[in-house]
Enzyme design. Structure first.
Site, PDB file in Angstrom:
ATOM      1  N   CYS A 132     -20.264 -36.745   9.645  1.00  0.00           N
ATOM      2  CA  CYS A 132     -20.117 -35.877   8.482  1.00  0.00           C
ATOM      3  C   CYS A 132     -21.304 -34.913   8.383  1.00  0.00           C
ATOM      4  CB  CYS A 132     -20.009 -36.725   7.215  1.00  0.00           C
ATOM      5  SG  CYS A 132     -19.925 -35.725   5.729  1.00  0.00           S
ATOM      6  N   CYS A 135     -22.558 -34.268   4.838  1.00  0.00           N
ATOM      7  CA  CYS A 135     -23.296 -35.386   4.229  1.00  0.00           C
ATOM      8  C   CYS A 135     -24.717 -35.472   4.803  1.00  0.00           C
ATOM      9  CB  CYS A 135     -22.615 -36.725   4.507  1.00  0.00           C
ATOM     10  SG  CYS A 135     -20.850 -36.730   4.270  1.00  0.00           S
ATOM     11  N   ASP A 136     -24.861 -35.304   6.111  1.00  0.00           N
ATOM     12  CA  ASP A 136     -26.108 -35.660   6.781  1.00  0.00           C
ATOM     13  C   ASP A 136     -26.878 -34.483   7.374  1.00  0.00           C
ATOM     14  OD1 ASP A 136     -25.525 -38.319   6.224  1.00  0.00           O
ATOM     15  OD2 ASP A 136     -24.364 -38.565   8.064  1.00  0.00           O
TER      16      ASP A 136
END
Ligand code: NAP
Length: 302
Positions: A132, A135-136
């Site tokens: 992701c 997300c990261d």
């Protein structure tokens, strides 16, 4: 109590089904094993949903969640681990041992990201390996990151990461991208992205965190090592239908149904990415949710 509709999955398809079910005056319950929103929360920017302009995937997920709850939808955050779909009343068993009954079921379990299945992938999960980018990505600010894949997800991830990282490698196993032309053009126009065509990843390596990725050119057989702090895996999707195996007709792991979202089992419907379909998009997922809930309402009327 026996619900009118049990919806499995609170992504866009499941939540759209909850909205349409509730607005039809039906008593719905929706189950979600993780967080509501599904795959769309991994999308940095949604810009192709008619009339919405640009919104982030997370904003979209919050919007559809609040709309569903606003219409009285109930969401239970637990995993459905077994189903009995035969007969007029269906039974759903959850991971906490609880059981629920409903007259109809809408399967909206979606998909998860496919894994690379190479050495280092599991070991460095959360230490440089990610599925992701939204997300990261920020963990790798001003560093070098690598995206693997050639579809829309990989192309969008590469552009997104190029806005954060110093450099982005994009590795694709063929010499032509699967993703949409306009996404390819954004990648080609970005000076921070270096594309390695005809290239597959062999192993992710490092000490504690990812530091290198071994790759191979499948045409020349040449192997080389890329210095990278992150490997973002974007090599496709796997439907989440194990609990329905042998209970509902499937095709290559997807629940078999046409545009009417009706399965071979009376009272069981399917919506979103987990259905056999040619176009897996946000707009087709929400459309499926509306169709499945309306089909469930007609089934209950009859
Ligand atoms: P996808 O379209 O299935 O693409 C997967 C890519 O990974 C392909 O390029 C494939 O290569 C490659 N691949 C598969 N297995 C691999 C392996 N083991 N090693 C290396 N490469 C591998 O998946 P996706 O990009 O996640 O997209 C899924 C669906 O969501 C698609 O329908 C897509 O259009 C949609 N989507 C839409 C948007 C949008 O509209 N904004 C954004 C994201 C996703 P090959 O090409 O050689 O098969």
């Amino acid at each position: 109590m026996i619900y009118d509709i049990a919806i499995i999955g609170a992504g866009p398809a499941g939540l759209a089904a909850a909205i349409y079910g509730q607005r039809a005056g039906l008593n719905t319950i929706t189950f979600e094993a993780n967080v509501h929103g599904g795959q769309i929360i991994n999308t940095p920017e949604v810009e192709n949903y008619p009339a919405l302009g640009k919104v982030s995937g997370v904003e979209y997920a919050m919007g559809i969640y609040e709309q569903a709850v606003g219409f009285g939808a109930t969401i239970e955050y637990k995993a459905v681990v077994d189903v009995d779909l035969e007969g007029e009343v269906k039974t759903l068993k959850c991971n906490d041992g609880s059981e629920y009954q409903a007259k109809t079921v809408i399967i909206a379990t979606g998909v998860v990201r496919r894994k690379l299945e190479i050495p280092g992938e599991d070991r460095f999960l959360g230490a440089g390996v990610s599925y992701c980018a939204t997300c990261d990505g920020l963990f790798f600010k001003d560093k070098t990151a690598t995206v693997v894949g050639g579809g829309n997800t990989a192309l969008e991830d590469a552009v997104y990461l190029a806005g954060i990282c110093e450099k982005v490698y994009l590795i694709h196993r063929r010499d032509e991208f699967r993703g949409a032309r306009h996404e390819v053009e954004k990648v080609l126009a970005n000076p921070k992205i270096e594309i390695l065509y005809d290239t597959i990843p062999l192993a992710i390596e490092g000490q504690g965190n990812v530091s290198t990725l071994k790759v191979k050119n499948v045409k020349t057989e040449e192997e080389k090592t890329l210095y990278t702090s992150a490997v973002f895996v974007a090599v496709g999707l796997v439907p989440q239908n194990d609990i329905f195996a042998g209970k509902v007709d499937m095709d290559s792991g997807y629940i078999a149904a046409g545009e009417d979202c009706t399965t071979n089992i009376p009272g069981v419907f399917v919506a979103g990415d987990t259905r056999t379909k040619s176009l897996r998009q946000l707009v087709t997922a929400t459309s499926d949710g509306a169709i499945a809930a309306t089909a469930a309402a007609h089934y209950l009327d009859n």
